[in-house]
Every structure is written in structure tokens, then in C-alpha cells.
Design a protein around this motif. Structure first.
Motif, PDB file in Angstrom:
ATOM      1  N   SER A  42       0.789  -1.331   0.127  1.00 39.55           N
ATOM      2  CA  SER A  42      -0.056   0.264  -0.006  1.00 39.55           C
ATOM      3  C   SER A  42       0.939   1.279  -0.119  1.00 39.55           C
ATOM      4  O   SER A  42       0.413   2.352  -0.488  1.00 39.55           O
ATOM      5  CB  SER A  42      -1.035  -0.080   1.105  1.00 39.55           C
ATOM      6  N   TYR A  43       2.160   1.287   0.615  1.00 40.84           N
ATOM      7  CA  TYR A  43       2.735   2.317   0.864  1.00 40.84           C
ATOM      8  C   TYR A  43       4.130   2.341  -0.036  1.00 40.84           C
ATOM      9  O   TYR A  43       5.054   3.085   0.254  1.00 40.84           O
ATOM     10  CB  TYR A  43       3.240   2.476   2.317  1.00 40.84           C
ATOM     11  N   ARG A  44       3.897   1.485  -1.085  1.00 41.04           N
ATOM     12  CA  ARG A  44       5.251   1.443  -1.809  1.00 41.04           C
ATOM     13  C   ARG A  44       5.662   2.760  -2.623  1.00 41.04           C
ATOM     14  O   ARG A  44       6.825   3.280  -2.448  1.00 41.04           O
ATOM     15  CB  ARG A  44       5.065   0.358  -2.817  1.00 41.04           C
ATOM     16  N   HIS A  45       4.872   3.302  -2.970  1.00 39.81           N
ATOM     17  CA  HIS A  45       4.912   4.660  -3.737  1.00 39.81           C
ATOM     18  C   HIS A  45       5.366   5.965  -2.620  1.00 39.81           C
ATOM     19  O   HIS A  45       6.273   6.739  -2.912  1.00 39.81           O
ATOM     20  CB  HIS A  45       3.729   5.256  -4.444  1.00 39.81           C
ATOM     21  N   VAL A  46       4.729   5.838  -1.444  1.00 39.00           N
ATOM     22  CA  VAL A  46       4.978   6.704  -0.443  1.00 39.00           C
ATOM     23  C   VAL A  46       6.344   6.499   0.110  1.00 39.00           C
ATOM     24  O   VAL A  46       7.172   7.577   0.215  1.00 39.00           O
ATOM     25  CB  VAL A  46       4.134   6.725   0.671  1.00 39.00           C
ATOM     26  N   ILE A  47       6.791   5.248   0.270  1.00 38.48           N
ATOM     27  CA  ILE A  47       8.242   4.961   0.734  1.00 38.48           C
ATOM     28  C   ILE A  47       9.444   5.375  -0.183  1.00 38.48           C
ATOM     29  O   ILE A  47      10.333   6.091   0.241  1.00 38.48           O
ATOM     30  CB  ILE A  47       8.417   3.383   1.199  1.00 38.48           C
ATOM     31  N   GLY A  48       9.105   5.335  -1.401  1.00 40.69           N
ATOM     32  CA  GLY A  48       9.984   5.689  -2.471  1.00 40.69           C
ATOM     33  C   GLY A  48      10.150   7.262  -2.408  1.00 40.69           C
ATOM     34  O   GLY A  48      11.070   7.965  -2.715  1.00 40.69           O
ATOM     35  N   ASP A  49       8.778   7.971  -2.396  1.00 37.28           N
ATOM     36  CA  ASP A  49       8.700   9.457  -2.200  1.00 37.28           C
ATOM     37  C   ASP A  49       9.443   9.856  -0.907  1.00 37.28           C
ATOM     38  O   ASP A  49      10.438  10.800  -0.867  1.00 37.28           O
ATOM     39  CB  ASP A  49       7.535  10.084  -2.388  1.00 37.28           C
ATOM     40  N   LEU A  50       9.525   9.388   0.029  1.00 36.42           N
ATOM     41  CA  LEU A  50      10.531   9.412   1.266  1.00 36.42           C
ATOM     42  C   LEU A  50      11.859   9.329   0.887  1.00 36.42           C
ATOM     43  O   LEU A  50      12.439  10.507   1.377  1.00 36.42           O
ATOM     44  CB  LEU A  50      10.009   8.669   2.525  1.00 36.42           C
ATOM     45  N   PHE A  51      12.244   8.190   0.483  1.00 31.67           N
ATOM     46  CA  PHE A  51      13.767   8.296   0.100  1.00 31.67           C
ATOM     47  C   PHE A  51      13.991   9.334  -0.701  1.00 31.67           C
ATOM     48  O   PHE A  51      15.125   9.798  -0.644  1.00 31.67           O
ATOM     49  CB  PHE A  51      13.977   6.878  -0.459  1.00 31.67           C
ATOM     50  N   GLN A  52      13.433   9.610  -1.749  1.00 30.52           N
ATOM     51  CA  GLN A  52      13.833  10.970  -2.937  1.00 30.52           C
ATOM     52  C   GLN A  52      13.794  12.179  -1.956  1.00 30.52           C
ATOM     53  O   GLN A  52      14.665  12.894  -2.158  1.00 30.52           O
ATOM     54  CB  GLN A  52      12.645  10.810  -3.689  1.00 30.52           C
ATOM     55  N   GLN A  53      12.863  12.275  -0.984  1.00 31.04           N
ATOM     56  CA  GLN A  53      13.025  13.584  -0.165  1.00 31.04           C
ATOM     57  C   GLN A  53      14.082  13.532   0.796  1.00 31.04           C
ATOM     58  O   GLN A  53      14.852  14.573   0.889  1.00 31.04           O
ATOM     59  CB  GLN A  53      11.696  13.854   0.842  1.00 31.04           C
ATOM     60  N   TRP A  54      14.684  12.503   1.540  1.00 29.32           N
ATOM     61  CA  TRP A  54      15.650  12.324   2.241  1.00 29.32           C
ATOM     62  C   TRP A  54      17.042  12.684   1.481  1.00 29.32           C
ATOM     63  O   TRP A  54      18.149  13.174   2.043  1.00 29.32           O
ATOM     64  CB  TRP A  54      15.807  10.985   2.958  1.00 29.32           C
ATOM     65  N   GLN A  55      17.141  12.352   0.056  1.00 34.92           N
ATOM     66  CA  GLN A  55      18.170  12.651  -0.479  1.00 34.92           C
ATOM     67  C   GLN A  55      18.228  14.149  -1.047  1.00 34.92           C
ATOM     68  O   GLN A  55      19.356  14.819  -1.310  1.00 34.92           O
ATOM     69  CB  GLN A  55      18.500  11.615  -1.767  1.00 34.92           C
ATOM     70  N   SER A  56      17.187  14.572  -1.297  1.00 29.14           N
ATOM     71  CA  SER A  56      17.140  16.102  -2.055  1.00 29.14           C
ATOM     72  C   SER A  56      16.790  17.378  -1.028  1.00 29.14           C
ATOM     73  O   SER A  56      17.377  18.089  -1.174  1.00 29.14           O
ATOM     74  CB  SER A  56      16.024  15.822  -3.107  1.00 29.14           C
ATOM     75  N   ASN A  57      16.347  17.000   0.136  1.00 29.61           N
ATOM     76  CA  ASN A  57      16.044  17.865   1.187  1.00 29.61           C
ATOM     77  C   ASN A  57      16.931  17.829   2.190  1.00 29.61           C
ATOM     78  O   ASN A  57      17.180  16.745   3.072  1.00 29.61           O
ATOM     79  CB  ASN A  57      14.507  17.715   1.555  1.00 29.61           C
ATOM     80  N   THR A  58      17.974  18.667   2.348  1.00 31.57           N
ATOM     81  CA  THR A  58      18.871  18.690   3.243  1.00 31.57           C
ATOM     82  C   THR A  58      18.348  18.723   4.919  1.00 31.57           C
ATOM     83  O   THR A  58      19.080  18.220   5.628  1.00 31.57           O
ATOM     84  CB  THR A  58      20.013  19.803   2.978  1.00 31.57           C
ATOM     85  N   SER A  59      17.283  19.297   5.030  1.00 30.47           N
ATOM     86  CA  SER A  59      16.775  19.409   6.222  1.00 30.47           C
ATOM     87  C   SER A  59      16.280  18.027   6.770  1.00 30.47           C
ATOM     88  O   SER A  59      15.839  17.821   8.205  1.00 30.47           O
ATOM     89  CB  SER A  59      15.632  20.351   6.217  1.00 30.47           C
ATOM     90  N   TYR A  60      16.068  17.073   6.015  1.00 31.57           N
ATOM     91  CA  TYR A  60      15.718  15.751   6.278  1.00 31.57           C
ATOM     92  C   TYR A  60      16.725  14.646   5.889  1.00 31.57           C
ATOM     93  O   TYR A  60      16.373  13.344   5.595  1.00 31.57           O
ATOM     94  CB  TYR A  60      14.113  15.412   5.804  1.00 31.57           C
ATOM     95  N   SER A  61      17.878  15.161   5.811  1.00 29.30           N
ATOM     96  CA  SER A  61      18.858  13.934   5.439  1.00 29.30           C
ATOM     97  C   SER A  61      18.947  12.901   6.658  1.00 29.30           C
ATOM     98  O   SER A  61      19.717  12.096   6.307  1.00 29.30           O
ATOM     99  CB  SER A  61      20.146  14.664   4.991  1.00 29.30           C
ATOM    100  N   HIS A  62      18.468  13.168   7.801  1.00 24.79           N
ATOM    101  CA  HIS A  62      18.579  12.246   8.729  1.00 24.79           C
ATOM    102  C   HIS A  62      17.593  11.097   8.867  1.00 24.79           C
ATOM    103  O   HIS A  62      17.396  10.243   9.610  1.00 24.79           O
ATOM    104  CB  HIS A  62      18.384  12.829  10.012  1.00 24.79           C
ATOM    105  N   GLY A  63      16.418  11.185   7.816  1.00 27.32           N
ATOM    106  CA  GLY A  63      15.377  10.429   7.733  1.00 27.32           C
ATOM    107  C   GLY A  63      15.695   8.817   7.839  1.00 27.32           C
ATOM    108  O   GLY A  63      15.147   8.208   8.601  1.00 27.32           O
ATOM    109  N   PRO A  64      16.922   8.332   7.066  1.00 36.05           N
ATOM    110  CA  PRO A  64      17.098   6.877   7.003  1.00 36.05           C
ATOM    111  C   PRO A  64      17.465   6.492   8.694  1.00 36.05           C
ATOM    112  O   PRO A  64      17.278   5.124   8.864  1.00 36.05           O
ATOM    113  CB  PRO A  64      18.078   6.688   6.170  1.00 36.05           C
ATOM    114  N   VAL A  65      17.898   7.283   9.345  1.00 33.34           N
ATOM    115  CA  VAL A  65      18.412   6.593  10.857  1.00 33.34           C
ATOM    116  C   VAL A  65      17.148   6.667  11.678  1.00 33.34           C
ATOM    117  O   VAL A  65      17.173   6.104  13.107  1.00 33.34           O
ATOM    118  CB  VAL A  65      19.557   7.469  11.518  1.00 33.34           C
ATOM    119  N   VAL A  66      15.939   7.188  11.470  1.00 34.30           N
ATOM    120  CA  VAL A  66      14.669   7.548  12.579  1.00 34.30           C
ATOM    121  C   VAL A  66      14.232   5.981  12.645  1.00 34.30           C
ATOM    122  O   VAL A  66      14.115   5.793  13.902  1.00 34.30           O
ATOM    123  CB  VAL A  66      13.857   8.246  11.780  1.00 34.30           C
TER     124      VAL A  66
END
Length: 358
Positions: A42-66
């Protein structure tokens, strides 16, 4: 014979299996795998969008460690894990709401709405699989996942603008303490030797989110150790009050640390007027800003904790029923420490104001 036939029927509900009447529930591993597969699909597209945001938005580059930190957080609280209970029926409503918002976000192209349904979906799934007790126990970790989700674009712009303005104003104040001419023009520091622009990437939003996550973890871990995480109503209100106080002191700690970083870079640029030194100061400030803001946050937290101890002692003595002798004791044990604690920031503010006027 009749009881032997009814026991398997009672334990065949949705994959939950009762060991005996009134006992806790044991989950079927196959059911957990099915739910996990449905969630990932159900969330395959949302998870892909999150990874893209973590790579492009420096304010949320910490996302993968949460997520690993959230799992570690649950492991630290494993001693207070309640027994798995019957399915929590309102969890169905949470799942339906999550799927409805997920569909609306995809239909109207609102990715922020889709991302923020992740905690809602996890809450409903945990409630259905493990019961209300486990849901309440896991809520701190589920809510912690919000630190990996970018806030809506408009709110992010407002937060960046406020942090840029506050950092520029504080930097101008700190430069004035060093007898360096500087004025603020929006998000730019005007100096005699040049201008220093505070861009969106230098607003300090990433540092603010990181320190907020640190305060969140410290609040729940310290409350668990001091109160044993009993789950009573008073304890929950105490955690909520402490969490609000921690979030409030995060903002000034991040602003002061970011302003100090900008001030050092501006001083280097004003004194040496060399691009190499300025770039070196900029890179070094990026590395040191987060530890400095964490130290400031812990110092503010210690100060607030001390004030809280004094307040609790004062309330205890006030309701103890004593009068004249206890008033003097109250002043010795509470009044003098409160005056000493309050005098420190007041003295620092007075010295800074006098230096600025000079």
C-alpha cells in the motif's frame, strides 16, 4: 467432548490463538507477515517518495536513521511491554482513515497527506494485532517516526523564514558584542566588508529537528526510569508537560547555535577578507553547530529541571501545614536556590545589554 470441539473454534479468530480463558493472546507469524506485506504494497510509492525527499532535502537527510532509532527505543522499553491482548476494534477505524487519506492524497496530488498517514496506519495495525495495551506502549516509538516525515511545504517555508530571520537578528546582536558593524536586511547581514546571506539551507531547520528528536527520546527514557512507566493518568500528563517544555527550549537552543555559527563566519570574513578562510569557517561551523546546540539544549533542560525541583519542594512545604518556622525553611531551601538560578541568566543578559549599548 463438547468442550474439546469448541476450543479450536474460539482460537481460530483472525489468526489469534488463546492459550486458555482469560490468558493473553499469542499472534500468528503468518498473520504478521500478511499485514506487513499489505502495508509495504500500500505504501510502496510513499516509501519511494520519502527516500527521494531524504536525498534531495538537506533538512531531512537524517530520515534513514529514524526507523532504527525507533526500534532501539522499543528495545529499551521492552521491560514494560504488556501482554498481548484481544484485537482493539477502533483500530479498524484508524486503518480505514489511513487508507482513505492515502487515496485522497494520491487523487489530489498531496504527497504530504500520504506521508503522514504512516503513523496512523501503524497505530491501527498494532491495535488490531496486539491490543490496546501494546498500542499505548508503542505509541512513543510510532510518534517518533514523525521526525523522518517532511512537514508540508507551506509550513516548512514558514519555519525556514522564521529561523532565517531569528538567526540573522541574533547574529547581528552577537556581532555587536564584538564591536563589529552589522545590520540586518531581511535574511542578510550588511557589514562594512561585505554581506552574509542566510539561505534556506542555513536556516537551522535540520538542527532544530535533530535536537527535537533528542529531546523527545530523553523525555521518555528519563520518565521511564524515574516512574517505571506505570501508565497512570498523572504520569501521562507529566510526560506531556515535560515534552512540551522540551520542544519549547529546542527552538532557542537551535537559534543560538546557528547564530553563533553565522557570527564566527562573519567575523572571519570581516577580519581576514579571504575566501579560503571564510569557506573553512563555514565548513567548520556546519560540523560544530549541532553539538553546540545539543549542549545548549541539555543546559537549558538542566536549568528547567532544577527550577521544577525547587517548585515541587515549595509546593510540598506550602501544603505541609507549618507556618513561621517553615517559611524560613522554605526561603533557605527554595528561595535562595531559585534566586541563584534565576540570577545567572539575568546577569548574562545584563552584561550583554551593557556591552551592546557601549
Amino acid at each position: 467432548m463438547q468442550s474439546n470441539l469448541q476450543a479450536p473454534q474460539a482460537g481460530f479468530r483472525l489468526g489469534w490463538r488463546w492459550k486458555s480463558a482469560g490468558d493473553s493472546v499469542r499472534l500468528s507469524p503468518s498473520l504478521i507477515l500478511v499485514w506487513a506485506a499489505l502495508a509495504l504494497y500500500s505504501y510502496r510509492h510513499v516509501i519511494g517518495d520519502l527516500f527521494q525527499q531524504w536525498q534531495s532535502n538537506t533538512s531531512y537527510s537524517h530520515g534513514p536513521v529514524v526507523l532504527p532509532i525507533a526500534i532501539w527505543f522499543l528495545w529499551q522499553r521492552r521491560s514494560t511491554l504488556p501482554a498481548i491482548g484481544k484485537p482493539w476494534v477502533p483500530g479498524i477505524g484508524l486503518l480505514l482513515a489511513a487508507h482513505g487519506l492515502l487515496w485522497l492524497g494520491g487523487h489530489f496530488h498531496l504527497p504530504a497527506v500520504q506521508r503522514w498517514t504512516i503513523p496512523l496506519y501503524l497505530s491501527g495495525m498494532v491495535g488490531l494485532l496486539a491490543g490496546r495495551g501494546v498500542l499505548v506502549w508503542s505509541l512513543p516509538a510510532v510518534c517518533f517516526l514523525g521526525f523522518m516525515i517532511p512537514i508540508p511545504f507551506q509550513l516548512e517555508m514558514l519555519a525556514n523564514q522564521f529561523l532565517q530571520w531569528a538567526s540573522a537578528w541574533c547574529s547581528c546582536y552577537l556581532l555587536g558584542l564584538t564591536s563589529t558593524f552589522a545590520v540586518t536586511d531581511g535574511y542578510t547581514l550588511r557589514m562594512a566588508t561585505g554581506d552574509v546571506g542566510i539561505t534556506k539551507d542555513c536556516s537551522g531547520l535540520r538542527m532544530t529537528v535533530a535536537i527535537a528528536a533528542l529531546g523527545y527520546l530523553i523525555t521518555f527514557l528519563t520518565e521511564q526510569r524515574s516512574h517505571g512507566d506505570q501508565g497512570g493518568g498523572g504520569n501521562r500528563w507529566g510526560i506531556a508537560v515535560q515534552l512540551c517544555m522540551m520542544m519549547l527550549i529546542v527552538i532557542p537552543a537551535a537559534i543560538v547555535a546557528n547564530a553563533a555559527r553565522i557570527t564566527v563566519m562573519a567575523l572571519v570574513m570581516d577580519r581576514y577578507q579571504t575566501g579560503t578562510y571564510t569557506a573553512w569557517a563555514h565548513d567548520l561551523g556546519d560540523w560544530l553547530a549541532l553539538p553546540v546546540s545539543a549542549i545548549l539544549f541539555l543546559a537549558f533542560r538542566f536549568w528547567i529541571g532544577r527550577v521544577r525541583q525547587i517548585w515541587d519542594a515549595a509546593m510540598h512545604l506550602r501544603h505541609s501545614g507549618h507556618h513561621s518556622s517553615e517559611r524560613r525553611r522554605l526561603w533557605r531551601e527554595c528561595g535562595l536556590p531559585a534566586l541563584a538560578i534565576g540570577a545567572v541568566p539575568m546577569a548574562l543578559a545584563g552584561i550583554a545589554g551593557a556591552c551592546l549599548l557601549y
